[in-house]
Each structure stands twice: as structure tokens, then as C-alpha cells.
Design an enzyme around this catalytic site. Sequence first.
Site, PDB file in Angstrom:
ATOM      1  N   ASP A 167      41.894  50.685  43.510  1.00 45.25           N
ATOM      2  CA  ASP A 167      41.804  49.908  42.302  1.00 45.25           C
ATOM      3  C   ASP A 167      42.397  48.683  42.565  1.00 45.25           C
ATOM      4  OD1 ASP A 167      41.930  50.995  39.069  1.00 45.25           O
ATOM      5  OD2 ASP A 167      43.520  49.434  39.511  1.00 45.25           O
ATOM      6  N   ASN A 175      41.896  38.849  34.148  1.00 41.79           N
ATOM      7  CA  ASN A 175      40.945  38.817  32.983  1.00 41.79           C
ATOM      8  C   ASN A 175      41.561  38.031  32.006  1.00 41.79           C
ATOM      9  OD1 ASN A 175      38.599  39.940  33.781  1.00 41.79           O
ATOM     10  ND2 ASN A 175      39.078  42.007  32.797  1.00 41.79           N
ATOM     11  N   HIS A 180      36.869  36.856  31.676  1.00 42.08           N
ATOM     12  CA  HIS A 180      35.900  37.873  32.116  1.00 42.08           C
ATOM     13  C   HIS A 180      35.009  37.467  33.296  1.00 42.08           C
ATOM     14  CE1 HIS A 180      37.427  40.791  29.672  1.00 42.08           C
ATOM     15  NE2 HIS A 180      37.363  40.151  28.496  1.00 42.08           N
ATOM     16  N   ASP A 184      34.822  39.287  36.834  1.00 41.63           N
ATOM     17  CA  ASP A 184      33.460  39.691  37.474  1.00 41.63           C
ATOM     18  C   ASP A 184      33.296  39.203  38.890  1.00 41.63           C
ATOM     19  OD1 ASP A 184      33.125  40.919  35.040  1.00 41.63           O
ATOM     20  OD2 ASP A 184      31.481  39.541  34.427  1.00 41.63           O
ATOM     21  N   GLU A 210      37.298  48.582  37.459  1.00 43.46           N
ATOM     22  CA  GLU A 210      37.820  47.691  38.808  1.00 43.46           C
ATOM     23  C   GLU A 210      38.144  48.865  39.656  1.00 43.46           C
ATOM     24  OE1 GLU A 210      41.732  48.088  36.214  1.00 43.46           O
ATOM     25  OE2 GLU A 210      39.454  47.933  35.671  1.00 43.46           O
TER      26      GLU A 210
END
Length: 289
Positions: A167, A175, A180, A184, A210
Site C-alpha cells: 500500500d 492526493n 488527483h 494517478d 493505491e
Amino acid sequence: GHWRLELAEQRLFWSVEVFHIHGLDPGPSPALDRAVNFYHPEDRALVEGTLSRSLETLKPSEFEARIVRSDGEIRYVYSCSEVELREDGKPAAIFGIFQDVTSRVLAAMELASARARAEARADEAIHLAETDALTEIANRRKALSFLEAEIGRAAVLEGSLCVAVLDIDRFKQINDRFGHAVGDQVIRRVAQVCASAIRGTDLVGRIGGEEFLIVLPATSPEMAFAVAERVRRAVEAIDWEPLDLQQVTVSMGLASLSGNMDCAQLMARADRALYRAKDEGRNLLREAG
């Protein structure tokens, strides 16, 4: 049409239809070397070799080849022949039929092409169904399907199997601070690094926002730890220029298959190890107890 070659005189006879197939007006039959030159340059060796073997073995022969007509059009022809023997058993002539099979050959080629296109579309559809659109690695469906298959294989072969769940640390902060679009990019880059750091027999898939799963088939816990640690260090070492990121890390949980565990049980063990890695400070790899 039909044709005949007298061997002693090297005299060739063509029927009217053979002339028509070549796009020629009927007339005196051509010399043998000129007749061979009507064939496509890439097919002349095939024609000459087939006829030579027929004369050596005295057995019937056949071939398909291309001819180049007088107007430049390429046609596909089929020819089959037999050897005529003299009284002493020696070959006197070779004769056969000559057929324009262009329509059949082109239809077969179009069928093969259509089949190839259909197979390519099917492969692409399967690839899209199994690939995560953002990262272009395996999606959740593919990763879990692969894991299920490897659990079954390990049960049959009584082999080893390990999984690692990872993770991205503090991803929500990335973020919230950078947006975002940057988030990404981080997910994509981490996925690429994970895919590069594992072995060819392993599989990495994105199973959540994630969160990633690495399946390590036929792998001992010691080897799995080494591979997972290599992944963790590779992510830790990513250069995030020109993004305004100092460092991105991952926490990882590692678990090995034991007894009659199913997919959910094995994943749950890895998840618990992941939570321990986060509780103990993040950017850590922990094994399930």
C-alpha cells in the site's frame, strides 16, 4: 489446360487454355526456359525442384505457384504431373494439367486474414478485461484469478506459494496536496517499478486504489522476502523529478500458503502483516506470523 514436355527434344506443348491462363493468345508453345520464367521469381526454384524430383523418383508431383501474366497480373496456378516412361523404363516425357486457382487461394487468404483479425480482437478484449486501465498491469480480477489458480497448483504439486500486499504510504496526503492527476502518476510509477522488480514467474496487480498484490508462485518464504524487499527498496529509490515530491514509500505485508488456506485466508494474513508494517512506522516489510 494441359501441357507436355518431351525430354529428349526439350520440346514443350501448351494447350489453348494454358495460353489463356497466361494471358497470351494461342500460338507456338514457348521454349522451356521461357515457360519457367513466366513463374514468379520467388517460385521458380519450387517449380524446377518439384519437376526434377519427379523425374528422379518417377512419381507423380504437384505444386501451387504464382505466375506473372503478360499484363503484369499475378495469378495462382495448380499443376500436377506424371512421368511417361520408355520401354526401357527411362523417362520419355512429363505431362500434366494446369489450373488457375486464384479465386480459391485468395478466398483462403482472406479467410485466414479474417480469422487472424478475429483472434487479435479476442486477444485484445481479453487483455482489456484483465488489465488495469490506469497502470496497465493486471487488474483485481486477473490478479485474484491468477492467485486462485496458483493455490490450486500448489495444492496439487505440494509446492510453496507466497503473496505480498503493498500500500502506498500516506497516499491521501499526496492526493490532497498535489491533486488527483499527480496521484494517478504516483500510482502508475509505483506499478511500473513493482512490475520491473519482480521475477518473470511472478505477477503484480492493482487490487484497490493505491493497493497492489504480488503473487510469487513456487517461492519459499525466504526468497519471497528477498523479492518483496527488492520491490520496497525500488519504490523508495524512485526519482520523482519533475514532480515536487521528496519520496514515496510503500508498506508491505508478506504471507505464505499453509495447509488448506483459500485465497481469502491467504490475503487476510498478508493484510494483517501490512497493517503491522504501517503501525510500526511505514516503509517496512513485515511477514505474517
